[in-house]
Each structure stands twice: as structure tokens, then as C-alpha cells.
Scaffold this motif. Structure first.
Motif, PDB file in Angstrom:
ATOM      1  N   ARG A 140      -1.176  78.217  10.624  1.00 42.56           N
ATOM      2  CA  ARG A 140      -1.026  78.802   9.297  1.00 42.56           C
ATOM      3  C   ARG A 140      -2.103  78.297   8.339  1.00 42.56           C
ATOM      4  O   ARG A 140      -2.510  77.143   8.364  1.00 42.56           O
ATOM      5  N   ASP A 176       0.186  82.067   3.894  1.00 41.86           N
ATOM      6  CA  ASP A 176       1.095  82.013   2.756  1.00 41.86           C
ATOM      7  C   ASP A 176       0.272  81.606   1.526  1.00 41.86           C
ATOM      8  O   ASP A 176      -0.903  81.232   1.658  1.00 41.86           O
ATOM      9  N   HIS A 211       7.895  76.445   6.556  1.00 44.17           N
ATOM     10  CA  HIS A 211       7.193  76.758   7.813  1.00 44.17           C
ATOM     11  C   HIS A 211       7.176  75.599   8.799  1.00 44.17           C
ATOM     12  O   HIS A 211       6.831  75.782   9.962  1.00 44.17           O
ATOM     13  N   THR A 215       3.178  73.786  11.823  1.00 39.79           N
ATOM     14  CA  THR A 215       2.565  75.119  11.947  1.00 39.79           C
ATOM     15  C   THR A 215       1.442  75.340  10.941  1.00 39.79           C
ATOM     16  O   THR A 215       0.851  76.412  10.915  1.00 39.79           O
TER      17      THR A 215
END
Ligand SMILES: Cc1ncc(COP(=O)(O)O)c(CNc2cccc(C(=O)O)c2)c1O
Length: 442
Positions: A140, A176, A211, A215
Motif C-alpha cells: 500500500r 489510501d 490496513h 500492508t
């Protein structure tokens, strides 16, 4: 089809211009044909004060001799050399010079050809670093609302400016965004770093919890968000991001394409805020905007994580045809020489107080709803015309150009970032002209 180079204003059809209202421009072309120090010359012979260092990049001013001569000499000596499995001395000399002015610990440099490529390079380094460390589950990438990180798919995915994203499909998955830090109700007309909003950095803890740290590879932010209209980090905000990233083993990337190379009065924003990222992306001021080039700074911890395995093998499958291009490297070396000889990496700190006073003196102009500044960056936010967002600022841009001043606008925000060589009387000229624009029916 004519092959002759015809720059007559009626021969503009073939070039699809970037980030431009093409039809409006081609009806009323605005062409620069020359530049020197603080000024452009237009195709109709007018002088225009450069209030934006081109596009935040001509930090040393225009047509500076050392840079021009470095390019001229290099072009006749070694025009191109591959950087894949081969090299040339200036790329290594430049890397050493860059590391010398970077924050301590940012000891290795990868070259690119733009800020967008620097950003995508940084994101790939971050993902590959965690994989090299056995944490490939960290996929991520966390950006921020209103963030600008260029126009490649990585940059628009972590970026937070809607118009730059909405036309391009799914983008990278696993991204995100932090909330932006603009609090006009609390921080309007702040001089420098706002008092309110540092707690917004704690939103990163919420994202990490959602999350799981295992990650998340990296967070990328502009220390000062430029393209969105100049959002300055609240006091303590960047420090908080650093703490949270360190706590969870997340890499912190500072996108310094705008703030790098003296814009805030220090070589990099990381030094201004005394926060050390793991990666810094740069471009623009690296070559004074003269030759496309970017550089990505990484720590030895990151670099050394790749330097394992059989030595005949490529450690990192990434790079560009023009990485470390000889002429770009020469331009960058000439630029760093100019910065050093004229003290330009710190000059903004000397001028910042004068700049701040001159900028905030426009507070009484019609439709001004906020003014923001840090170093030699300034922003004047205008009240949008009802039902016609961006039009007031665009009108100001057109009127300023007519009056011999170049400004940038994004939304209804006027952004200013002059070359770092600007003198006080040129600051006065800039804001006298801008006041004239703002007070006359835009
Ligand atoms: C923080 C940041 N990151 C990446 C890029 C992309 O760089 P390239 O354009 O070289 O690919 C940028 C570029 N920023 C940029 C470029 C052009 C105009 C404006 C404006 O705010 O008017 C800002 C930038 O400001």
C-alpha cells in the motif's frame, strides 16, 4: 504539409498544449521569445516579470551564464552516454554534489527526467525495498488529499487532486489518502506555519490500523503542497508523520519537486522543518528548469537492501534512457555552482520577511479571502465568482500578463514563487502590479 518552423501566432494548431485551455490560448497566444534573470520577453516585444520562476523551477533566474556555458561545452564533448552498465564522470560528480547538500543520511541518488518520473521511481523503490527486506506484503501507498505528485500513473494514484485522476480509470489499487491540512476557518491569513491542524497527522494512525502496518510500504507528501494552491504544514504535522512512519516501519517520502533547491531558504524542506524522510524526490530547480532532469535521494539503508546476491546481476530493474544524461548532468552542475556562488540555497530565508510583508499587504484587495506564505512562496486565495469557479483567478492571470507580470493560478488561488535572485524592488514591482490587477474588476 509545411516543414518550416513557423511560430507566427496563426500556426499553433499541431501542438496540443499541456494543462492549458488550448482554444482560449490559440485565440490569444501568449508566447515568450526571450528571458534574462527576472524577466521574460514576449513575442510582441513586452517585458514580463517572472513571478513564478517559470513553473517553480527557474530558481537561479533565466539564461544564467554558467549553466548556459556548461550545456554548450558538454554538447560538443559528450552528447550522450548510456547509464545502463556504462557511465560518464559527470553523473557521479553530480551525485556526490547533491548528497553533500541533502539532509544527512540521504546518501544515494537515482536520476530521472522529471518530477513525475521521480515520484514513480520513489514509489517503486519503496515497494521493492520492502520486498528485498522480506516484507513483500507491504504493497500500500498512502498519499494525501489535494496532493500533487505529477501525472504518471503512480503519481496520480497517490495524488489527491480530483481533476488529475477522474479521467484515467482505476489507477493503482491499494492506495489510501490522508486528509489535507487546509483549515481556512482557523488559519486564514496565517504567516508561515499554521498553528492549527497538526493533529490531522494522527489520521495516519487510523489508516495504519485499518490496513495493518504489514500492508503499508510508504507515505508520500509534499512538505509544502504547491500545485493545489500552497498549503503549508501546521506546526508539528510533519514531525508527527515521521514518528508514526518510524513506529510502523513505513517509509516517508518527501516530494520536494517544488520545495527543493532553496525555495524555503534551505537546500531542502526537510532541513527547514528538521524532519528527515527516507526518500526525497526532486526535479525543477535541479537544473534551473533548463534541461529536464530529476533526482531521487534515498538512504543507505534503502540502497544497501538491494546490494545483495551475485554481483553480475542487476540489483534494481528500473531506469530511463536519459537517466543521468551528460548534458543534463552538466546543466545541474552549472546550476549547483550558481546556487553556491550566489548563496541561492539560503537566500530565500533572508528575503522571506520582506516577501511576507509585501504579500500580506494585499489583504485589503477585493475578493481576497486568504493569504499564505513560507520562504519565497506565496498564495492569494480569491472568492470564486458564483457558478464560475476558477474564472476570477484566470482573469487575474490574463490581466497580470497584460500588465507585465507572470503569476500561476490553480482554482481561484494565485500562486507565486519567483526566482530566488529577486531583489526587493522587484518584489515591490510584483505586488504593485498584482494590486493593480486585483483592484480592477477581476
Ligand atoms: C510536488 C510535485 N511532484 C511532482 C511534480 C511533477 O513534475 P513534472 O511536471 O516535472 O513531471 C510536480 C510538478 N509541479 C508542477 C508542474 C507544473 C505546474 C505546476 C503548478 O503548480 O502550476 C506544478 C510537483 O510540484
Amino acid at each position: 504539409m509545411s516543414n518550416r518552423l513557423n511560430t507566427a501566432p496563426n500556426d499553433l494548431g499541431a501542438f496540443w498544449m499541456p494543462f492549458t485551455a488550448n482554444r482560449q490560448f490559440k485565440k490569444e497566444p501568449r508566447l515568450f521569445v526571450g528571458a534574462k534573470d527576472m524577466y521574460y520577453t514576449t513575442h510582441d516585444g513586452r517585458t514580463v516579470l517572472d513571478g513564478t520562476a517559470g513553473l517553480w523551477c527557474v530558481n537561479a533566474g533565466h539564461c544564467r551564464p554558467k549553466i548556459t556555458e556548461a550545456i554548450r561545452e558538454q554538447a560538443g564533448e559528450l552528447d550522450y552516454a548510456p547509464a545502463f552498465q556504462l557511465g560518464h564522470p559527470k553523473a557521479f560528480e553530480l551525485a556526490n554534489r547533491l548528497v553533500d547538500i541533502a539532509p544527512e543520511g540521504l546518501d544515494h541518488v537515482l536520476y530521472t527526467n522529471s518530477g513525475s518520473e521521480s515520484v514513480d521511481t520513489a514509489l517503486k523503490v519503496a515497494l521493492a525495498y520492502h520486498r528485498a527486506k522480506g516484507q513483500g506484503s507491504r504493497f500500500r501507498l498512502i498519499g494525501r488529499e489535494r496532493g500533487y505528485h505529477g501525472v504518471n500513473f503512480g503519481g496520480i494514484s497517490v495524488g489527491g487532486i480530483v481533476a488529475n485522476r477522474k479521467m484515467f480509470g482505476t489507477l493503482l489499487t491499494g492506495v489510501d489518502h490522508l486528509p489535507h491540512t487546509h483549515l481556512p476557518g482557523k488559519n486564514a491569513f496565517t504567516r508561515g506555519e499554521p498553528e492549527h491542524g497538526a493533529d490531522l497527522a494522527s489520521e495516519l494512525e487510523r489508516i495504519v490500523t485499518l490496513h495493518d502496518p504489514s500492508t503499508i510500504a510508504a507515505v508520500i507528501v509534499e512538505p509544502v503542497a504547491g500545485s493545489t494552491g500552497v498549503l503549508i504544514p501546521p506546526k508539528g504535522y510533519l514531525q508527527k508523520l515521521r514518528e508514526i512512519c518510524t513506529k510502523h516501519g513505513i517509509l516517508l517520502i518527501f516530494d520536494e519537486v517544488i520545495t527543493g533547491f532553496g525555495r524555503l531558504g534551505t537546500p531542502f524542506a526537510a532541513q527547514y522543518f528538521d524532519v528527515k524522510p527516507d526518500i526525497i524526490t526532486t526535479a525543477k530547480g535541479l537544473t534551473n528548469g533548463v534541461i529536464p532532469m530529476g533526482a531521487v535521494f534515498v538512504t543507505s539503508e534503502i540502497h544497501d537492501a538491494f546490494m545483495t546476491g551475485p554481483e553480475h546481476l542487476i540489483e534494481f530493474f528500473h531506469g530511463y534512457t536519459y537517466s543521468g544524461n551528460p548534458i543534463a548532468s552538466a546543466a545541474a552542475l552549472g546550476t549547483l555552482d550558481t546556487y553556491r556562488e550566489e548563496g541561492l540555497l539560503t537566500r530565500a530565508a533572508e528575503l522571506a520577511p520582506y516577501w511576507e510583508e509585501a504579500l500580506h499587504s494585499l489583504k485589503d484587495c477585493p475578493h481576497v479571502i486568504d493569504i499564505r506564505n513560507i520562504g519565497l512562496i506565496g498564495a492569494i486565495e480569491l472568492e470564486p465568482i458564483a457558478g464560475e469557479p476558477t474564472k476570477r483567478a484566470f482573469s487575474a492571470f490574463l490581466k497580470a500578463y497584460e500588465k507585465g507580470l507572470l503569476i500561476r493560478t490553480t482554482g481561484d488561488i494565485i500562486a507565486l514563487s519567483p526566482p530566488l535572485i529577486i531583489e526587493k524592488q522587484q518584489i515591490d514591482e510584483l505586488f504593485d502590479k498584482l494590486r493593480d490587477v486585483l483592484e480592477n474588476n477581476i
